[in-house]
Motif scaffolding. Structure first.
Motif, mmCIF file in Angstrom:
data_model
loop_
_atom_site.group_PDB
_atom_site.id
_atom_site.type_symbol
_atom_site.label_atom_id
_atom_site.label_comp_id
_atom_site.label_asym_id
_atom_site.label_seq_id
_atom_site.Cartn_x
_atom_site.Cartn_y
_atom_site.Cartn_z
ATOM 1 N N ASP A 20 0.284 -1.407 0.033
ATOM 2 C CA ASP A 20 -0.104 0.179 0.306
ATOM 3 C C ASP A 20 1.259 1.396 -0.153
ATOM 4 O OD1 ASP A 20 -2.548 -1.269 -0.042
ATOM 5 O OD2 ASP A 20 -2.552 -1.411 1.863
ATOM 6 N N LYS A 21 2.276 1.067 0.550
ATOM 7 C CA LYS A 21 3.220 2.361 1.123
ATOM 8 C C LYS A 21 3.775 2.907 -0.423
ATOM 9 C CE LYS A 21 5.050 5.550 3.952
ATOM 10 N NZ LYS A 21 4.539 6.317 3.555
ATOM 11 N N ALA A 22 3.676 1.836 -0.937
ATOM 12 C CA ALA A 22 4.817 1.840 -2.493
ATOM 13 C C ALA A 22 3.790 2.292 -3.742
ATOM 14 C CB ALA A 22 5.187 0.497 -3.058
ATOM 15 N N LYS A 23 1.960 2.154 -2.837
ATOM 16 C CA LYS A 23 1.716 2.150 -4.233
ATOM 17 C C LYS A 23 1.461 3.842 -4.197
ATOM 18 C CE LYS A 23 -1.612 -1.661 -4.636
ATOM 19 N NZ LYS A 23 -2.450 -2.368 -4.696
ATOM 20 N N VAL A 24 0.914 4.526 -2.297
ATOM 21 C CA VAL A 24 0.832 5.774 -2.150
ATOM 22 C C VAL A 24 1.923 6.437 -2.728
ATOM 23 C CG1 VAL A 24 0.938 7.319 -0.816
ATOM 24 C CG2 VAL A 24 -0.526 5.730 -1.019
ATOM 25 N N LEU A 25 3.403 5.511 -3.021
ATOM 26 C CA LEU A 25 4.639 6.634 -3.497
ATOM 27 C C LEU A 25 4.691 6.623 -4.539
ATOM 28 C CD1 LEU A 25 7.394 5.567 -0.789
ATOM 29 C CD2 LEU A 25 6.070 7.380 -0.653
ATOM 30 N N ALA A 26 3.805 6.020 -5.450
ATOM 31 C CA ALA A 26 3.848 5.392 -6.665
ATOM 32 C C ALA A 26 3.292 6.304 -7.546
ATOM 33 C CB ALA A 26 3.662 4.194 -7.476
ATOM 34 N N GLU A 27 2.139 7.015 -6.336
ATOM 35 C CA GLU A 27 1.424 7.544 -7.047
ATOM 36 C C GLU A 27 1.779 9.392 -6.930
ATOM 37 O OE1 GLU A 27 -3.748 8.961 -6.601
ATOM 38 O OE2 GLU A 27 -3.054 6.750 -5.438
ATOM 39 N N ILE A 28 1.666 9.523 -5.685
ATOM 40 C CA ILE A 28 3.664 10.579 -5.466
ATOM 41 C C ILE A 28 3.336 11.030 -6.656
ATOM 42 C CG2 ILE A 28 4.204 11.868 -3.761
ATOM 43 C CD1 ILE A 28 2.289 10.522 -1.687
ATOM 44 N N ALA A 29 4.892 10.103 -7.468
ATOM 45 C CA ALA A 29 5.862 10.652 -8.125
ATOM 46 C C ALA A 29 5.150 10.842 -9.274
ATOM 47 C CB ALA A 29 6.334 8.973 -8.583
ATOM 48 N N SER A 30 3.972 10.245 -9.586
ATOM 49 C CA SER A 30 3.166 10.416 -11.053
ATOM 50 C C SER A 30 2.168 11.569 -10.484
ATOM 51 C CB SER A 30 1.688 9.400 -10.881
ATOM 52 O OG SER A 30 1.417 9.551 -12.394
ATOM 53 N N LEU A 31 2.128 12.124 -9.018
ATOM 54 C CA LEU A 31 1.956 13.480 -9.470
ATOM 55 C C LEU A 31 2.111 14.602 -9.960
ATOM 56 C CD1 LEU A 31 -1.150 12.360 -6.987
ATOM 57 C CD2 LEU A 31 -1.845 12.713 -9.457
ATOM 58 N N LYS A 32 3.343 14.491 -8.875
ATOM 59 C CA LYS A 32 4.104 15.174 -9.111
ATOM 60 C C LYS A 32 5.444 15.179 -10.117
ATOM 61 C CE LYS A 32 6.118 15.639 -4.541
ATOM 62 N NZ LYS A 32 7.652 14.901 -3.282
ATOM 63 N N GLY A 33 5.126 14.392 -11.026
ATOM 64 C CA GLY A 33 5.548 14.365 -12.822
ATOM 65 C C GLY A 33 4.241 15.234 -13.630
ATOM 66 N N GLN A 34 3.319 14.956 -13.476
ATOM 67 C CA GLN A 34 2.187 15.736 -14.483
ATOM 68 C C GLN A 34 2.112 17.194 -14.075
ATOM 69 O OE1 GLN A 34 -1.844 13.690 -13.897
ATOM 70 N NE2 GLN A 34 -0.734 12.283 -13.584
#
Length: 91
Positions: A20-34
Motif C-alpha cells: 500500500d505504501k509503495a502504491k501511494v509513493l508511486a501515485e505521488i511520484a506520478s502526480l509530481k511528474g504531472q
C-alpha cells in the motif's frame, strides 16, 4: 501453532502495508511528474507571451515594462558583441 499463525498474520499485514505504501509513493511520484509537466507548459506560455509583448511594445515610449524591455535590448546587444568576439577569436 497459535504463535506461528500470529507471526504469519503479522508478516502478511506488514507485506500489505508495504505494498500500500509503495502504491501511494508511486501515485505521488506520478502526480509530481504531472505537476512538473503543467508547470513547464505554464512557463513556456508565459515566455511566449512575454516575447510577443516585447516584439510588439519594446520600442513604445513609456510602455508598462519599459525597464525590462531596455534590459532585454541591452542583453541582446551584449550577446551580439560577445558572439562577434568569439567569432573573431576563432578566426
Amino acid at each position: 501453532m497459535d504463535f506461528l499463525e500470529k507471526v504469519g498474520d503479522t508478516i502478511s499485514a506488514k507485506g500489505r502495508e508495504a505494498v500500500d505504501k509503495a502504491k501511494v509513493l508511486a501515485e505521488i511520484a506520478s502526480l509530481k511528474g504531472q505537476i512538473a509537466t503543467c508547470e513547464e507548459v505554464i512557463k513556456k506560455n508565459y515566455l511566449e507571451i512575454g516575447k510577443e509583448y516585447f516584439e510588439e511594445y519594446s520600442d513604445v515610449p513609456d510602455a508598462p515594462f519599459e525597464k525590462q524591455c531596455t534590459a532585454i535590448r541591452n542583453a541582446k546587444n551584449g550577446v551580439r558583441e560577445m558572439q562577434a568576439r568569439i567569432d573573431e577569436l576563432k578566426g
